[in-house]
Design an enzyme around this catalytic site. Structure first.
Site, PDB file in Angstrom:
ATOM      1  N   ASP A  75      13.459  45.864  38.794  1.00  0.00           N
ATOM      2  CA  ASP A  75      12.230  45.552  39.511  1.00  0.00           C
ATOM      3  C   ASP A  75      11.031  46.230  38.845  1.00  0.00           C
ATOM      4  OD1 ASP A  75      10.787  44.595  42.017  1.00  0.00           O
ATOM      5  OD2 ASP A  75      10.365  46.743  42.062  1.00  0.00           O
ATOM      6  N   GLU A  79      12.099  41.878  35.482  1.00  0.00           N
ATOM      7  CA  GLU A  79      11.007  41.271  36.246  1.00  0.00           C
ATOM      8  C   GLU A  79       9.697  41.669  35.569  1.00  0.00           C
ATOM      9  OE1 GLU A  79       8.990  41.145  40.698  1.00  0.00           O
ATOM     10  OE2 GLU A  79       9.462  43.020  39.692  1.00  0.00           O
TER      11      GLU A  79
END
Length: 600
Positions: free
Chosen positions: A340, A395
């Protein structure tokens, strides 16, 4: 002195793939040298990354073979460190740690006379820190394996987790899928009931449906413990603890093991881009200073997220984060990670207020946090060294070149990156254009515009669109009418009819063109579609028939097409391809055609 090209073993291959990187070859060489230097330093000082990444075997609290207890913490800013809990009546100073080199503290507690441990499984514990300013601080060990919140308590309690019969995995890991079909999921919201769902519920009720639909991978978010539930798992407080909201660690292990028995790969949404500001039950101010695991001062704060930022060049921070990667791979048998917030990690500006136009100068220079980039390279190296079939997904919204190229080429080492422009394109179209004004050329360009030989995960929407400050595609298309007019008991209104047809088409074309893998967030897509799009082929001279028709009755369509119709490709060049075919197709309909001249 400039580095020789051979410093990066396969740099020439990367520059052949992407010639625009040639002016930045010195940057790629420097990054690779720093990666190699860090790896070699770990080898010289710690006996290699294999040993270095097992920090969880010594740090924290551990039962010894003789029944005693060995405790170890890193608290460089502390004046004193103590262990307290149920076992000593919460006397804060009766069990002091001994100070060692490099900010480390150790404690050994002998067993009882009957050789049993002084701190049994399930005991509550705290680390007591006396700061240099004289404060007495009660902290949870950064290496705690289980924390939970009782009743109406605001803060989490650290529970010593040492069960007599730990879970033993029964099934081997599945082989790495050739094409990922990911079901992104959140255990807590996986039930229709108005409560936080459990690991057990997900294992028994959701996994079989995921398997039946044809997915070969699940991506679990909100697993690493987070005190603030509404953060959806992105404000981590205990990095080595599986969230206790859904059950105990053994039940998460059973979930992963059951998924493996079904041939499903399991990925963890890992958050190493930042950490919660909580100090009572988080990492922040662990030793009484703001610089233990994080940068001191403004550099250590993410103003937009209200969280703390790791000091990735710190030796013990590297040990902590790399050990965390290994912990989830080995203790819980995860098969890889979605990392993330990679954009925030890669740049000192964290991507805030930036527009990445494709100018390669944005990806090199002083704005890049190369300490964070080196950490990501080390994390990928570790995961793929331990388990060659492990999968890592970045990401990253910036589109940094070579992020998903092999480290040996000077790349970041990720297997995939998320195609983050795709959901943004759909939201833009739904907000700003009538569907009859959609530009198919622009849609196809967005879906196919990706870096050569870097693999992408395509998705029409993820939790970012469905949960975090936005609306689902279905709500953008149909909004409030879903509550009143979306029923098989009455004819569809024009809004509902349009919404259903476009919703199917958006997902189908995204799946077909958007990347080398596909992700769907906790929703059901046609089982037939998932199965059909496992593989595809280019046109040649042959006959085709319809095998999937979004206008069919079972998909809420109007049945306007005859499935007995045959379509013939011709040697008529179109768009650089030698063969093409003409298809009659009504509005808001998508088809999948099968070559019937080939064996089934």
């Amino acid at each position: 002195m400039a580095a020789a090209p051979e410093d990066v073993p396969e740099l020439a291959r990367l520059l052949e793939i992407d010639p625009y990187l040639k002016p930045f070859a010195p940057d790629l060489q420097r990054r690779y040298r720093q990666f190699n230097k860090t790896l070699n330093d770990i080898g010289e000082n710690e006996g290699g990354i294999d040993k270095f990444s097992k920090g969880y075997e010594s740090f924290g609290v551990h039962r010894c073979a003789d029944g005693g207890l060995y405790c170890k913490e890193w608290a460089p800013g502390a004046e004193g460190v103590f262990l307290t809990g149920d076992f000593n009546g919460w006397n804060p100073f009766s069990y002091p740690y001994k100070k060692r080199d490099f900010g480390k503290w150790e404690l050994y507690i002998p067993p009882k006379q009957n050789k049993s441990t002084v701190v049994p499984h399930g005991s509550k514990l705290k680390v007591v820190i006396t700061s240099k300013s004289g404060e007495i601080l009660y902290r949870i060990s950064p290496w705690a394996k289980y924390v939970t919140r009782e009743g109406c308590n605001v803060n989490y309690d650290w529970i010593h987790w040492d069960p007599e019969h730990p879970y033993k995995f029964k099934h081997s890991r599945p082989k790495k899928p050739r094409s990922l079909r990911i079901y992104e999921s959140h255990v807590g919201i996986s039930s229709h009931e108005g409560k936080v769902a459990s690991y057990k519920h997900f294992t028994c009720n959701v996994l079989p449906r995921i398997k039946d639909l044809g997915y070969n991978c699940i991506q679990l978010m909100a697993i690493m413990e987070h005190a603030y539930y509404a953060s959806f798992g992105y404000q981590i407080t205990s990095f080595f603890a599986a969230s206790s909201r859904y059950g105990i660690p053994e039940e998460l292990k059973e979930l992963v093991d059951t998924a493996h028995s079904m041939g499903i790969t399991v990925l963890l949404d890992v958050v190493h881009s930042h950490a919660s500001k909580n100090s009572e039950d988080g990492l922040n101010m662990f030793d009484g200073t703001d610089s233990c695991y994080f940068h001191s001062g403004p550099r250590g704060n993410h103003d937009l997220w209200g969280s703390r930022l790791f000091a990735y060049s710190s030796w013990e921070v590297l040990r902590f984060l790399l050990s965390n990667i290994r912990w989830w791979l080995e203790e819980y048998a995860f098969d890889g990670f979605r990392f993330d917030g990679v954009t925030s990690m890669l740049y000192h500006h964290h991507g805030v207020g930036q527009v990445f136009s494709g100018d390669y100068h944005a990806y090199f220079g002083l704005q890049v946090d190369e300490d964070a980039l080196i950490y990501l390279m080390l994390a990928n190296h570790l995961a793929h060294t331990l388990y060659p079939d492990s999968i890592t997904i970045a990401e990253d919204v910036s589109g940094m070149p070579a992020l998903c190229s092999p480290i040996s080429q000077g790349g970041g080492g990720f297997d995939y990156r998320l195609a983050m422009a795709v959901p943004d394109k759909w939201i833009q179209l739904l907000k700003e254009f009538k569907d009859e004004d959609w530009n198919m050329g622009n849609i196809v360009y967005t879906l196919t515009n990706r870096r050569h030989l870097e693999k992408y995960i395509a998705y029409a929407e993820s939790h970012d669109q469905a949960l975090v400050g936005d609306k689902t595609l279905a709500f953008w298309l149909m909004d409030a009418e879903m509550y009143t007019n979306m029923s098989v008991l009455a004819p569809f209104t024009p809004v509902i009819d349009r919404g259903i047809q476009l919703h199917k088409m958006i997902r189908l074309i995204t799946h077909a063109l958007g990347g080398e893998g596909y992700l769907n967030f906790m929703g059901h897509i046609s089982k037939c579609l998932i199965q059909l799009l496992k593989s595809c082929d280019f046109l040649n001279s042959c006959t085709f028939k319809i095998v999937l028709d979004s206008d069919a009755a079972e998909y809420g369509g109007h049945q306007r097409l005859d499935h007995n119709t045959e379509f013939f490709s011709e040697t008529f060049e179109h768009n650089g391809r030698p063969y093409s075919l003409l298809v009659y197709i009504p509005n808001r309909v998508a088809l999948i055609l099968q070559n019937v001249d080939l064996p089934n």
